[in-house]
Design an enzyme around this catalytic site. Structure first.
Site, mmCIF file in Angstrom:
data_model
loop_
_atom_site.group_PDB
_atom_site.id
_atom_site.type_symbol
_atom_site.label_atom_id
_atom_site.label_comp_id
_atom_site.label_asym_id
_atom_site.label_seq_id
_atom_site.Cartn_x
_atom_site.Cartn_y
_atom_site.Cartn_z
ATOM 1 N N CYS A 172 7.616 4.483 5.801
ATOM 2 C CA CYS A 172 6.689 4.059 4.757
ATOM 3 C C CYS A 172 7.413 3.584 3.514
ATOM 4 O O CYS A 172 6.803 2.992 2.635
ATOM 5 C CB CYS A 172 5.757 5.210 4.382
ATOM 6 S SG CYS A 172 6.630 6.675 3.819
ATOM 7 N N CYS B 30 -1.391 8.594 7.240
ATOM 8 C CA CYS B 30 -2.703 8.178 6.723
ATOM 9 C C CYS B 30 -3.620 7.800 7.893
ATOM 10 O O CYS B 30 -3.166 7.237 8.899
ATOM 11 C CB CYS B 30 -2.545 6.974 5.814
ATOM 12 S SG CYS B 30 -1.651 7.326 4.289
ATOM 13 N N CYS C 27 -3.624 4.207 9.472
ATOM 14 C CA CYS C 27 -2.358 3.752 10.045
ATOM 15 C C CYS C 27 -1.828 4.702 11.106
ATOM 16 O O CYS C 27 -0.648 4.647 11.466
ATOM 17 C CB CYS C 27 -1.322 3.574 8.935
ATOM 18 S SG CYS C 27 -1.846 2.405 7.668
ATOM 19 N N CYS D 211 0.838 -1.202 0.000
ATOM 20 C CA CYS D 211 0.000 0.000 0.000
ATOM 21 C C CYS D 211 0.875 1.254 0.000
ATOM 22 O O CYS D 211 0.665 2.175 -0.790
ATOM 23 C CB CYS D 211 -0.940 -0.028 1.205
ATOM 24 S SG CYS D 211 -2.152 1.291 1.241
ATOM 25 N N CYS D 212 1.880 1.282 0.879
ATOM 26 C CA CYS D 212 2.790 2.430 0.909
ATOM 27 C C CYS D 212 3.551 2.556 -0.404
ATOM 28 O O CYS D 212 3.781 3.664 -0.902
ATOM 29 C CB CYS D 212 3.777 2.293 2.056
ATOM 30 S SG CYS D 212 3.148 2.795 3.670
HETATM 31 S S1 SF4 Z 1 0.409 4.668 5.656
HETATM 32 FE FE1 SF4 Z 1 -1.180 3.058 5.599
HETATM 33 S S2 SF4 Z 1 -2.878 3.813 4.249
HETATM 34 FE FE2 SF4 Z 1 -1.032 5.142 3.967
HETATM 35 S S3 SF4 Z 1 -0.047 4.303 2.182
HETATM 36 FE FE3 SF4 Z 1 0.940 3.320 3.952
HETATM 37 S S4 SF4 Z 1 -0.225 1.433 4.417
HETATM 38 FE FE4 SF4 Z 1 -1.424 2.694 2.931
#
Ligand code: SF4
Length: 246
Positions: free
Chosen positions: A230, A205, A208, A123-124
Site C-alpha cells: 500500500c 480495506c 481492495c 487513496c493509499c
Molecule cells: S487499500 Fe484500497 S481502500 Fe484502502 S487505502 Fe488503499 S486503495 Fe484505499
C-alpha cells in the site's frame, strides 16, 4: 534477559540509524521474536510504536508485546474503508490482551468514498501513508509485523532497518513462516480474525480485499492490480458505509 538488556545500544546510538540497524542485524541474527522486541523497546524507550492492521495474524505480535509492556502505543490505520469485522476484532483483541494505548489513525474525513476506484495509489497515500507519517513524526522508531514470506518485495527484509525518514524499523517476525504463526496462535489460544475462516487469509480495506487461497494469501489484495504493497512501508465527498464481508 539481563545480559541482553546490558548489551542494548541506547537511543543516541541510533543517530547513525542505518549503521546501527546493520550492527543489530548481526548481533541479533539468531534472536527470538521476543528478544528482538525487547531490544527494540529497550533501545528506544517511550519513542517507539507498534503498527498493526489487526489482520489475520496480528494477534501474534500483539500478544508478544502484551507480555512485555501493555502501555506501548499500538497504531492502527483506520482508513474508514475497513471491514466492520476488523473494527470489532480490534476492540475484542485489544481487550483480550489488555492493551492500554491503541490509537486509531484516521484520514481526512472529506476524502471521496470512491477514491480507491479512481486512483488506488493516491487513496493509499491519503488514507494510510499520510496519517501514519503524521503520527510517526513523534517517534524515533516503529515495529511491524511483516514477514518475508508474504511478498516478493519482502523476501530480503532485514529484522532491523531504517525507514525513509531515518527512523529505526523493527520486524521481529521477519523470518516467521505461516506454520509458526498458526502454531503460536493455537498455543496461546488467541482469538482469530473472523474473516480468516471465511476465506480471507490476508485482510485489508474492504473494497481492495477478496477471498484467496491460504497458499497465496496476498493474492486477495488489490487482486486486479500489479501491486503488493500500500506504500506505507516504502517510501478528497461521500458518506462511508461500512461493508461486511459477503
Ligand atoms: S487499500 Fe484500497 S481502500 Fe484502502 S487505502 Fe488503499 S486503495 Fe484505499
Amino acid at each position: 534477559m539481563q545480559k541482553l538488556r546490558e548489551s542494548v545500544p541506547k537511543s543516541r546510538a541510533f543517530q547513525g540509524a542505518q549503521a546501527s540497524a546493520g550492527r543489530l542485524n548481526v548481533r541479533y541474527a539468531d534472536a527470538s521474536a521476543d528478544e528482538i522486541l525487547r531490544v527494540a523497546l529497550n533501545a528506544l524507550p517511550g519513542q517507539i510504536a507498534l503498527v498493526s492492521s489487526f489482520g489475520a495474524d496480528s494477534a501474534v505480535l500483539l500478544h508478544l508485546l502484551a507480555q512485555i509492556d501493555r502501555d506501548v502505543p499500538v497504531l492502527m490505520l483506520e482508513t474508514q474503508m475497513l471491514f466492520a469485522e476488523t473494527l470489532q476484532y480490534q476492540r475484542d483483541l485489544s481487550a483480550h490482551l489488555g492493551l492500554r494505548d491503541v490509537r486509531l489513525l484516521t484520514p481526512d474525513p472529506d476524502l471521496p468514498e470512491d477514491l480507491h476506484q479512481r486512483d488506488s495509489k493516491m487513496c493509499c497515500a491519503l488514507r494510510k501513508v499520510a496519517p501514519l507519517e503524521r503520527v510517526l513524526d513523534d517517534f524515533a522508531g516503529s515495529i511491524s509485523g511483516r514477514k518475508r514470506f508474504q511478498t516478493g518485495q519482502r523476501a530480503q527484509m532485514p529484522i532491523f532497518e531504517t525507514d525513509h525518514a531515518g527512523r529505526l524499523r523493527v520486524n521481529p517476525l521477519a523470518a516467521w513462516t505461516p506454520a509458526m504463526l498458526s502454531q503460536y496462535l493455537d498455543a496461546h489460544e488467541l482469538p482469530r480474525h473472523p474473516l480468516v475462516a471465511r476465506g480471507y487469509p490476508s485482510i485489508g480495506c474492504a473494497p481492495c480485499t477478496q477471498p484467496a487461497s491460504a497458499a497465496d494469501p496476498r493474492a486477495g489484495r488489490w487482486a486486479n492490480e500489479a501491486r503488493e504493497e500500500c506504500g506505507i512501508h516504502f517510501a478528497p465527498d461521500g458518506r462511508v458505509i461500512r461493508r461486511k464481508a459477503g
